[in-house]
Scaffold this motif. Structure first.
Motif, PDB file in Angstrom:
ATOM      1  N   GLY A  67     -11.198   0.826  -7.506  1.00 46.72           N
ATOM      2  CA  GLY A  67     -10.273  -0.301  -7.570  1.00 46.72           C
ATOM      3  C   GLY A  67      -9.747  -0.759  -6.227  1.00 46.72           C
ATOM      4  O   GLY A  67      -8.939  -1.693  -6.154  1.00 46.72           O
ATOM      5  N   HIS A  89      -5.908  -9.951  -8.574  1.00 45.42           N
ATOM      6  CA  HIS A  89      -5.187  -8.720  -8.237  1.00 45.42           C
ATOM      7  C   HIS A  89      -4.167  -8.869  -7.109  1.00 45.42           C
ATOM      8  O   HIS A  89      -3.160  -8.171  -7.100  1.00 45.42           O
ATOM      9  CB  HIS A  89      -6.179  -7.611  -7.875  1.00 45.42           C
ATOM     10  N   LYS A 173      -5.699   0.512  -5.128  1.00 42.82           N
ATOM     11  CA  LYS A 173      -5.229   0.031  -6.428  1.00 42.82           C
ATOM     12  C   LYS A 173      -3.735   0.287  -6.642  1.00 42.82           C
ATOM     13  O   LYS A 173      -3.024  -0.562  -7.167  1.00 42.82           O
ATOM     14  CB  LYS A 173      -6.039   0.735  -7.516  1.00 42.82           C
ATOM     15  N   ASP A 174      -3.261   1.476  -6.218  1.00 45.42           N
ATOM     16  CA  ASP A 174      -1.844   1.798  -6.457  1.00 45.42           C
ATOM     17  C   ASP A 174      -0.916   0.879  -5.669  1.00 45.42           C
ATOM     18  O   ASP A 174       0.286   0.857  -5.914  1.00 45.42           O
ATOM     19  CB  ASP A 174      -1.558   3.271  -6.109  1.00 45.42           C
ATOM     20  N   GLU A 177      -1.609  -2.749  -8.276  1.00 50.18           N
ATOM     21  CA  GLU A 177      -1.552  -2.719  -9.736  1.00 50.18           C
ATOM     22  C   GLU A 177      -0.102  -2.676 -10.229  1.00 50.18           C
ATOM     23  O   GLU A 177       0.685  -1.841  -9.789  1.00 50.18           O
ATOM     24  CB  GLU A 177      -2.312  -1.509 -10.275  1.00 50.18           C
ATOM     25  N   LYS A 204       7.581  -3.835  -8.327  1.00 51.21           N
ATOM     26  CA  LYS A 204       7.026  -3.253  -9.548  1.00 51.21           C
ATOM     27  C   LYS A 204       8.227  -2.909 -10.410  1.00 51.21           C
ATOM     28  O   LYS A 204       9.174  -2.279  -9.921  1.00 51.21           O
ATOM     29  CB  LYS A 204       6.249  -1.988  -9.179  1.00 51.21           C
TER      30      LYS A 204
END
Lengths: 295, 162
Positions: A67, A89, A173-174, A177, A204
């Protein structure tokens, strides 16, 4: 005709590294929208160029199996904005680079050049900082990874060695996402403008969408280099989405920035922008993350 | 020292010797005689030298000719029909009186070719942004937008009918 002493077109990255090693004074050119202007102005007149323009391995955006989004440094701004992976993304980055210069410039200016210039006003910088972007640099003795935050060494200076070429901009990705983000560029004109101040927020939210799980705040032109406001970020983690959050963020940021006065704007005005843009970018970022700041 | 490059200019294969210090603007004007490409600010701000490279609008003053190797370049000269007819985009500029001195017109027309080529319907605000790379435009801000709006609308309708 440009005042160029020597011109070498590199066939690939190894070729570029060899050419740079061979000529300690050569300048790398990618899209040309900064380097050619500096040659025209006289600052780089008579320089030697190593061109990495058109090197295929440095162009395009891809996603690795885990990712990680990998952006080729020679990807031009408009291709980043229109790229499917970016839109899905990391839309904050596509929106940010869509505010650089004008349409023709966005068809030639590259994200790698924007980063390697090391200037504090780079439109991609604050968004990339909030995404914890990591840069891959390739030199004669191999490659190394440098987090973007450690890449800047001062105004217009980076830790990139003369014979190193930026080959990848990596975002794991972290770091994207579940985040909602927003970048605001403040300029006196809508186009063909260099940012007076730039502010990026990535947030987030907790499961109930009413608390901050993670937050990143970054600025351009608020210091000699693009900066993250790490201390402020720590103070707001876990907070509910109330107006106090915006106050804490804006007031905290003021303690971490160090803008200066320039012909473009005074220090005082930039400080006001630091505060105001933090609030506005936060509100939109929270909205993009699926939440809302309740009064 | 000259380097030989091959590129396609207005649909024709061209092979020519160029100096690596040349901008695409220099080459198009001085070696190929394509004088629709205007030399304006020469630092990528005014947009008068706009041409398409592989279908994308760029300022040819800040693009080295060496980079055009193997690519396709389009200038206003390449828009004319088989009998010298104007393209619908050029006609829209005439119909809307979107020309004053005319220096900016070829560049704006090339941006219009890129914009119209997307087949998308843009509103006036979006069009303003899409032509914001043209600082050179005399006093014709409104009429240029009228022409843009007209041609984008006409194209959208034509494509929509298919």
């Amino acid at each position: 005709m440009y005042d160029i002493d020597k011109y070498v077109q590199a066939a690939d990255v190894d070729d570029a590294v060899r050419a740079l090693t061979a000529d300690p004074k050569a300048v790398i050119i990618s899209g040309g929208s900064d380097v050619l202007i500096k040659i025209r102005e006289g600052k780089l007149a008579g320089c030697s160029l190593v061109s990495i323009h058109g090197i295929r391995e440095l162009d395009g955006v891809k996603m690795e199996e885990d990712g990680t989004v990998v952006i080729g440094p020679c990807t031009v701004f408009s291709h980043i904005t229109n790229n499917e992976i970016v839109r899905k993304h990391i839309p904050i980055l596509g929106d940010a680079v869509d505010q650089a210069g004008g349409p023709q410039l966005r068809n030639i200016g590259t994200i790698g050049g924007n980063v390697c210039n090391g200037v504090t006003s780079a439109d991609s910088a604050s968004s990339l900082l909030t995404l914890n972007a990591v840069l891959k640099l390739c030199g004669p003795s191999g490659s190394r990874l440098v987090p973007l935050e450690e890449f800047y060494a001062g105004p217009g200076r980076t830790v990139r060695e003369h014979d190193e070429v930026l080959t990848e901009i990596r975002i794991t990705k972290d770091n994207y996402e579940g985040f909602g983000g927003h970048y605001i560029k403040y300029g006196k004109r809508q186009a063909m403008e260099i940012a007076t101040l730039g502010c990026a927020v990535q947030v987030k939210l907790g499961e109930e969408k009413n608390t901050v799980e993670d937050l990143r705040l970054a600025y351009g032109v608020a210091a000699p280099t693009p900066i993250r406001c790490r201390r402020t970020e720590e103070t707001v983690k876990g907070m509910p989405l109330t107006p106090k959050l915006a106050d804490m963020l804006a007031e905290g940021a003021l303690k971490e920035v160090m803008p200066r006065s320039s012909w473009r704007a005074s220090r005082e005005f930039r400080l006001q922008l630091v505060e105001e843009l933090a609030r506005r970018a936060l509100a939109q970022a929270v909205c993009n993350a699926g939440g809302e700041i309740h009064a | 020292m000259l380097n030989v490059i091959k590129m396609k200019v207005n649909g024709k294969e061209v092979e020519l010797a160029v100096d690596p210090r040349e901008s695409l603007l220099d080459t198009l004007r001085d070696r190929l005689g394509l004088t629709s490409v205007k030399r304006g600010c020469e630092v990528g701000e005014c947009g008068a030298c706009t041409v398409l490279v592989d279908g994308e609008a760029i300022d040819s003053c800040i693009y080295l000719t060496m980079w055009a190797q193997g690519r396709s370049v389009l200038t206003v000269e390449g828009l004319k029909g088989p009998n010298g007819e104007l393209s619908p985009i050029q006609q829209a500029f005439i119909d809307e009186a979107a020309v004053q001195c005319g220096f900016c017109t070829p560049g704006l027309i090339m941006s219009a070719v890129e914009i119209v080529g997307t087949g998308k319907r843009y509103n006036r605000e979006e069009l303003r942004k899409l032509i914001s790379g043209h600082l050179c435009r005399c006093t014709g801000y409104e009429n240029i937008l009228n022409a843009m709006e007209r041609i984008v609308e006409e194209t959208y309708r034509a494509v929509g009918k298919e």
